[in-house]
Design a protein around this motif. Structure first.
Motif, short mmCIF file in Angstrom:
data_model
loop_
_atom_site.label_atom_id
_atom_site.label_comp_id
_atom_site.label_asym_id
_atom_site.label_seq_id
_atom_site.Cartn_x
_atom_site.Cartn_y
_atom_site.Cartn_z
N THR A 59 0.81 -1.21 0.00
CA THR A 59 0.00 0.00 0.00
C THR A 59 0.85 1.27 0.00
OG1 THR A 59 -0.08 -0.19 2.41
CG2 THR A 59 -1.94 -1.09 1.17
N ALA A 60 0.17 2.38 -0.28
CA ALA A 60 0.72 3.73 -0.13
C ALA A 60 -0.45 4.67 0.11
CB ALA A 60 1.51 4.16 -1.37
N GLY A 61 -0.20 5.77 0.82
CA GLY A 61 -1.28 6.73 0.99
C GLY A 61 -1.25 7.43 2.33
N ILE A 62 -2.19 8.36 2.48
CA ILE A 62 -2.38 9.12 3.72
C ILE A 62 -3.33 8.29 4.57
CG2 ILE A 62 -3.04 11.35 4.71
CD1 ILE A 62 -2.63 12.52 1.85
N TRP A 63 -2.78 7.38 5.36
CA TRP A 63 -3.58 6.30 5.93
C TRP A 63 -4.21 6.65 7.27
CZ3 TRP A 63 -2.66 2.52 9.97
CH2 TRP A 63 -1.51 2.74 10.73
N ARG A 64 -3.76 7.75 7.88
CA ARG A 64 -4.38 8.24 9.11
C ARG A 64 -4.73 9.72 8.93
NH1 ARG A 64 -1.26 4.73 13.86
NH2 ARG A 64 -2.94 3.17 14.00
N PRO A 65 -5.52 10.30 9.83
CA PRO A 65 -6.03 11.66 9.59
C PRO A 65 -4.94 12.70 9.40
CG PRO A 65 -7.29 10.60 11.33
CD PRO A 65 -6.14 9.68 11.02
N ALA A 66 -5.30 13.72 8.62
CA ALA A 66 -4.46 14.90 8.40
C ALA A 66 -5.24 16.13 8.85
CB ALA A 66 -4.07 15.02 6.93
N ARG A 67 -4.53 17.17 9.33
CA ARG A 67 -5.21 18.37 9.81
C ARG A 67 -4.24 19.54 9.84
NH1 ARG A 67 -4.25 15.05 14.14
NH2 ARG A 67 -2.90 15.89 15.79
N LEU A 68 -4.81 20.74 9.98
CA LEU A 68 -4.06 21.94 10.30
C LEU A 68 -4.30 22.28 11.76
CD1 LEU A 68 -4.80 24.19 7.18
CD2 LEU A 68 -2.64 23.03 7.73
N GLU A 69 -3.26 22.66 12.47
CA GLU A 69 -3.39 23.12 13.85
C GLU A 69 -2.90 24.56 13.93
OE1 GLU A 69 -2.97 18.94 16.39
OE2 GLU A 69 -1.50 20.56 16.68
N HIS A 70 -3.78 25.45 14.40
CA HIS A 70 -3.49 26.87 14.52
C HIS A 70 -3.31 27.19 16.01
CE1 HIS A 70 -5.13 26.96 10.42
NE2 HIS A 70 -6.22 26.36 10.89
N TRP A 71 -2.20 27.81 16.37
CA TRP A 71 -1.96 28.09 17.79
C TRP A 71 -1.05 29.30 17.98
CZ3 TRP A 71 3.15 27.17 19.62
CH2 TRP A 71 3.98 26.44 18.75
N SER A 72 -1.11 29.84 19.18
CA SER A 72 -0.31 31.01 19.54
C SER A 72 0.28 30.82 20.92
CB SER A 72 -1.16 32.29 19.52
OG SER A 72 -1.70 32.54 18.23
N THR A 73 1.40 31.44 21.16
CA THR A 73 2.14 31.46 22.42
C THR A 73 2.78 30.10 22.72
OG1 THR A 73 0.63 33.13 23.31
CG2 THR A 73 2.08 32.02 24.89
N ALA A 74 1.95 29.05 22.87
CA ALA A 74 2.49 27.72 23.17
C ALA A 74 1.43 26.67 22.92
CB ALA A 74 2.98 27.64 24.61
#
Length: 789
Positions: free
Chosen positions: A163-178
């Protein structure tokens, strides 16, 4: 507060100039299948028609916008399979080479076309092999050279679908300071109180910002400061209820919440469920050798286990409901331990959550199986990073009780001719006896670690010595009859099993239009074991007259033989508790339609073995066996309370004649085994006689000869049906009666498997999913042993 945006929409897979719709998480095979580019590789011999997929490079694309107003935005992939380059508008963000890790890339303020380009796993693995030198393995495929699910390259029960692929979730995380980068929850029981020590790592955008953490569990709250990038907060619950394995108590779970603070502003939160329990692995020496006994909350356990393989060769298709269905089947069969086998993956949170809730102990292998693994770069750094991440990820789960370094590699080095072939080259020993125990000790000191399975604990002994540690029993099945299980009492049987085909309806779906025969083309393609059908035939011939040219009888008898083989082992080993402290059946489940050792086939249908497990793994079990002093009835009592009563012993002829009878009293202590000698005059002799033992609704049988020698009467029985019920009343001895419910309707399920009826006895079998009860159809779906076949 950190905000997460899932990346599930707008993905395409590039194929021959076309942009095919892609599902994330998913894989190339499932996307090509959905687009009609490839046939279903599970059907017929289509597996060979799609082999080209694993040899190609593949690209996924979507539009990405990371402009959120936050100080930082990270692109997070929980799993990429396997060797990938990540680009944004053609500019590299990073590269990956490990299926078992997550990845994070800073994309603050960036937008554009996101591409994830996957190299062929074959190309990468073969390049590493060429650079580091070839290592011995159980299979010719190059799986030891890549941190990827080994069984996607095929196994003796699985297809080769790389197999090949994005096999688990993908996301963007937006954060500030820490943000919270990592939390290690050390959960212990101290002086009767539940203790949670949360060790926290943070990532900052502003170094000077003062930070604190606040944690809660079970109504208890605590607060601590962050010193630089780390901190620790401790919570103590004096009245915490203990988490127990199923059958030993309840499974109370507690929500833990940790909040990262900048003044009064909440920056990030971490939430998990935990359970309070202690676990020790007792490997102390005794007069018999070296034990291997799990001790939970001070209670010594006989582990009633099953081995788990990935439930689909395409793991992204296994969702929360499927995990819970399969693991509920395990729990309903009396299983209390699931070993996650080392040729697969670290499973998703959904798997371990279900085990937490169902009280299923988890033995987790690190992903190394049946091969010599190079220890040089680039593999060594990947192995350490992968181990550190997954140990921490899985730490919150009370069900996880054991880390295991590998499957069969220590054994393979010593016993499979690897040592001379390696000639001093690295092969994984440094992982199993060095790196991995160090990672576990540093990251998760609350759980035991063992170097491998099998492993005797020392190179001074054979790695698979049955008197020391864990043992894999494969001479039975591979070379000798299952009666040989009775010749030894290993300290802990971590693998053993016997093959049988899947349910008839599963075969019909997988092999449409084929005239089924044990050696028909489709059946042979869906038999991956070396000489598998030969071993099935030889195993049958020791017990039955072979049903030449009768597929239905062959199918039934091979399933009977599988159940009988497993029963012989488990009954014997459970009767020798505490010398033997566990059995872990190979295997619970299948990843595609195949003749295999599984108790549940890939369509979720239970084989007769599954129902036999419900008897074998029940708290109370009767079994008849030979000891130096003669024949005994062993009463195995894994319940907490005393089991006492009277057992009825009957010596009988197969024609139904009662030849002798005796009632004997017994007392089996809680978590113990009692043995009662069978009077000499009740011992069956010759092919016509057998012994029946009954107590509290349980039964044990002992026949004095193999079925092929027993002059069974022609089976006679009456059948009546009602909605959801099939009732059978025997007029003769009926041996191993089985209702194959899927022959009534592919959706039908029976609530029991093999049952032996004496003359005059009856059984009512519950059937779900059969809408039009028909006595003739029910009779046609009933099978039993006849004339030794």
């Amino acid at each position: 507060m950190l905000e997460a945006t899932p990346l599930t929409e707008g993905w395409v897979l590039l194929h021959e100039g076309a942009a095919l719709p892609a599902v994330v998480p998913g894989c190339v095979h499932t996307d090509l299948l959905a687009a009609g580019v490839i046939p279903d590789p599970f059907i017929g011999r289509n597996e060979t028609e799609v082999a080209w997929v694993g040899r190609r490079e593949w690209s996924y694309r979507t539009r990405l916008s990371a402009d959120s107003g936050a100080e930082q935005t990270d692109l997070v992939f929980e799993g990429l399979d396997t060797v990938a380059e990540i680009l944004l508008d053609g500019r590299p963000l990073g590269a990956t080479r490990n299926m078992h890790r997550s990845y994070r890339f800073d994309v603050t303020g960036l937008s554009g076309l996101l591409s994830v380009r996957f190299a062929s796993a074959y190309t990468e693995a073969e390049a590493v092999r060429d650079r580091l030198g070839e290592r011995p393995a159980a299979y010719a495929e190059p799986y030891p050279y890549l941190r990827k699910m080994a069984c996607s390259f095929g196994w003796d029960w699985g297809p080769t679908l790389v197999t090949a692929g994005i096999w688990r979730p993908a996301r963007l995380e937006h954060w500030s300071t820490a943000r919270i980068a990592r939390v290690r929850p050390l959960v212990t029981v101290e002086d009767g109180a539940g203790v949670v020590e949360l060790r926290i790592d943070v990532e900052r955008t502003r170094i000077e910002a003062p930070l604190a953490v606040e944690a809660t569990v079970g109504g208890v709250r605590a607060r601590a400061g962050i010193d630089g990038s780390t901190g620790t907060v401790r919570l103590e619950l004096p009245d915490a209820r203990l988490w127990w394995p199923r059958g030993y108590g309840e499974q109370p779970l507690y929500d833990v919440e940790l909040t990262l603070l900048h003044g009064d502003e909440a920056l990030d939160r971490w939430r998990r469920r935990i359970g309070f329990r202690s676990v020790v692995l007792d490997t102390s020496a005794d007069a018999r050798g070296t034990g291997f006994t799990l001790v939970v909350n001070g209670e010594r356990l006989f582990a009633r286990g099953v081995n788990w393989i990935p439930d689909d060769v395409f793991p992204s298709r296994v969702d929360r409901d499927r995990y819970r269905t399969r693991l509920r089947q395990a729990a309903d069969a009396g299983v209390d331990l699931v070993r996650v086998w080392g040729g697969g993956i670290y499973e998703s949170e959904d798997f371990y959550d279900a085990c937490d809730e169902f009280g299923l102990l988890v033995w987790q292998d690190f992903p190394f199986a049946c091969a010599a693994y190079p220890e040089e770069q680039p593999l060594r750094a990947e192995v350490e990073a992968e181990a550190r991440e997954n140990v921490v990820r899985l730490m919150p789960h009370p069900s996880l009780v054991l880390w295991n370094g590998n499957n069969e590699n220590l054994w393979g080095f010593r016993d499979w001719g690897w040592e001379p072939r390696l000639a001093g080259e690295s092969w994984g020993e440094g992982y199993y006896l060095g790196l991995l125990p160090r990672v576990v000790a540093e990251s998760d000191p609350t759980r035991p670690y063992t170097a491998g399975s099998p492993w005797s604990g020392s190179w001074e002994r054979h790695p698979n010595d049955p008197d020391h540690g864990t043992h894999h029993s494969w001479e039975v099945w591979n070379r000798v009859d299952y009666a040989d299980y009775l010749l030894e009492v290993p300290r802990f049987v971590a693998e053993f099993g016997w093959q049988a085909p899947p349910a008839h309806a599963t075969l019909r779906r997988a092999l449409p239009g084929e005239e089924l025969d044990a050696d028909s083309p489709g059946m042979l393609h869906h038999q991956k074991a070396d000489d598998g059908n030969g071993k099935l035939a030889r195993g049958l011939a020791r017990h039955f007259a072979l049903p030449e040219g009768d597929f239905d009888r062959w199918h039934y008898l091979t399933q009977v033989n599988q159940a009988r083989a497993v029963a012989a082992g488990i009954e014997h080993w459970r009767a020798h508790w505490p010398a033997c402290a566990g059995t872990v059946l190979w295997q619970l489940n299948d990843c595609w339609p195949v003749t295999s050792w599984a108790a549940i086939d890939s369509d979720g249908r239970e084989k007769p073995l599954y129902h036999e497990l419900r008897r074998l793994y029940a708290d109370r079990l009767l079994t008849l066996g030979l000891r130096p002093r003669g024949l005994v009835l062993a009463l195995v009592n894994q319940a907490a309370g005393m089991w006492s009563g009277v057992a009825r012993l009957r010596r009988m002829s197969v024609d139904g004649t009662l030849l002798g009878e005796r009632e004997v009293a017994f007392r089996a202590a809680g978590r113990g085994v009692a043995e009662v000698s069978v009077p000499t005059e009740l011992t069956p002799e010759g092919a016509k006689e057998f012994l029946v033992a009954d107590a509290d609704g349980l039964r044990a049988l002992r026949f004095a000869a193999p079925d092929r020698e027993i002059p069974y009467p022609r089976p006679e029985f009456d059948v009546t049906v009602a909605p959801g019920l099939v009732t059978v009343v025997a007029r003769t001895l009926v041996r191993d009666l089985l209702l194959q419910a899927d022959r009534l309707d592919p959706a039908a399920r029976a609530d029991r498997g093999l049952v032996t009826l004496l003359p005059g006895e009856g059984v009512t079998i519950g059937v779900r999913g059969w809408e039009d009860p028909d006595p003739d159809a029910a009779r046609a779906a009933l099978y039993c042993v006849e004339n030794g076949r």
